[in-house]
Design a protein around this motif. Structure first.
Motif, short mmCIF file in Angstrom:
data_model
loop_
_atom_site.label_atom_id
_atom_site.label_comp_id
_atom_site.label_asym_id
_atom_site.label_seq_id
_atom_site.Cartn_x
_atom_site.Cartn_y
_atom_site.Cartn_z
N UNK A 81 19.72 17.87 -2.36
CA UNK A 81 19.01 17.38 -3.44
C UNK A 81 18.62 15.96 -3.75
N UNK A 82 17.89 15.44 -4.50
CA UNK A 82 17.31 14.37 -4.46
C UNK A 82 15.96 13.79 -4.08
N UNK A 83 15.85 12.61 -4.00
CA UNK A 83 14.39 12.32 -3.73
C UNK A 83 14.45 11.15 -2.88
N UNK A 84 13.06 11.70 -2.00
CA UNK A 84 13.45 10.88 -0.57
C UNK A 84 12.62 10.34 0.34
N UNK A 85 11.84 9.58 0.76
CA UNK A 85 11.26 8.20 1.36
C UNK A 85 11.03 8.82 2.94
N UNK A 86 9.61 9.28 2.62
CA UNK A 86 8.90 9.71 4.02
C UNK A 86 7.54 9.17 4.85
N UNK A 87 8.05 8.25 5.97
CA UNK A 87 7.62 7.60 7.21
C UNK A 87 7.25 7.84 8.10
N UNK A 88 5.46 7.15 8.49
CA UNK A 88 5.69 7.26 9.77
C UNK A 88 4.75 7.04 9.89
N UNK A 89 3.75 6.00 11.71
CA UNK A 89 2.72 5.55 11.84
C UNK A 89 2.43 7.04 13.39
N UNK A 90 0.74 5.74 12.58
CA UNK A 90 -0.03 7.29 13.41
C UNK A 90 -1.61 6.73 14.42
#
Length: 261
Positions: A81-90
């Motif tokens: 449970x909680x807030x998440x940061x998702x990152x990626x480059x394309x």
């Protein structure tokens, strides 16, 4: 933070996210800085599932070749449970004006998060924030709307960090608070490495602004203190006027040396 906070105050401070806090204290304050463990949950080596496309892993990148306009790359992850940061480059083999934007979606039990990603022949970063309402499984889906070869890298997912590069280095796997430097009301405190649970105490008379300049993330506990607390870590005040005066003096000295005899 709105209004006047009541002591003690317990917060997590994340690198390069300044915080303004209003406190009413009669005694000096003790700021306990505690080292924190953090983790990047993503990597190219996880069980990514291609739909209507072929997938190849090349070092830190996933190379996905679409076989139809409705190709998708999926991954399911168990998360707390909680807030998440998702990152990626394309990047893609075709320019942005030749293909439609991709869509990055994160599906949790309650709702879907994400947005469009306009991919081009240059590597571009994309970031998204989502909330896990309870412990469970989240599905990450990258939906492609054009025939091309896509490269996906810089894979990052964390609930402790908002940056994929604490201290300027991309986080792979697990890490902790290293090279911690904290700014409190214009004074910089050089703390160094703090292993998870390791603590340092900073003693100040007043406090209003906090910023973690390096270290990724730390936990803070702010309390009123009595005399005899631990000594402060080495600190450096911001003395811009002094720097300007020194440079002016150096310039004048140089001009004097250049004068003919």
């Amino acid at each position: 933070m709105g209004g006047i906070a009541k002591l003690p105050v317990s917060i997590t401070l994340v690198e390069h996210r300044p915080l303004v806090i209003y406190l009413k204290n009669e005694k000096p304050l003790g700021v306990t800085v505690k080292g924190k463990e953090f983790r990047n949950y993503l990597s190219p080596n996880l069980a990514w599932v291609p739909v209507n496309g072929t997938l190849e892993k090349r070092g830190e990148f996933l190379v996905f070749t679409t076989l139809s306009p409705s190709a998708v790359l999926k991954l399911k992850l168990p998360l707390k449970k909680g807030w998440y940061t998702l990152g990626l480059c394309m990047k893609s083999s075709r320019s942005w004006n030749e293909i439609a934007p991709a869509r990055v979606a994160v599906r949790t039990k309650e709702r879907s998060y994400g947005g469009l990603a306009q991919v081009s022949t240059e590597l571009r970063p994309f970031y998204y924030v989502f909330n896990m309402p309870e412990d469970g499984t989240a599905e990450i889906a990258i939906e492609f709307n054009g025939s091309a070869v896509y490269q996906i890298g810089c894979l990052f997912l964390s609930n402790d960090l908002s940056t994929s590069k604490p201290n300027g280095e991309f986080l792979r796997g697990e890490g902790y608070s290293k090279n911690v430097t904290l700014r409190i009301d214009g004074r910089i405190y050089h703390i160094g490495d703090l292993r998870p649970g390791e603590k340092r105490i900073i003693r100040v008379e007043k406090l209003q602004t906090l910023e973690l300049l390096s270290g990724g993330a730390v936990d803070l506990l702010i309390t009123e203190t009595s005399e005899g607390e631990k000594e402060n870590p080495k600190s450096t005040p911001l003395t811009i006027p002094a720097v300007v005066a020194f440079l002016a003096f150096a310039y004048l000295l140089k001009r004097l040396k250049q004068r003919p005899e």
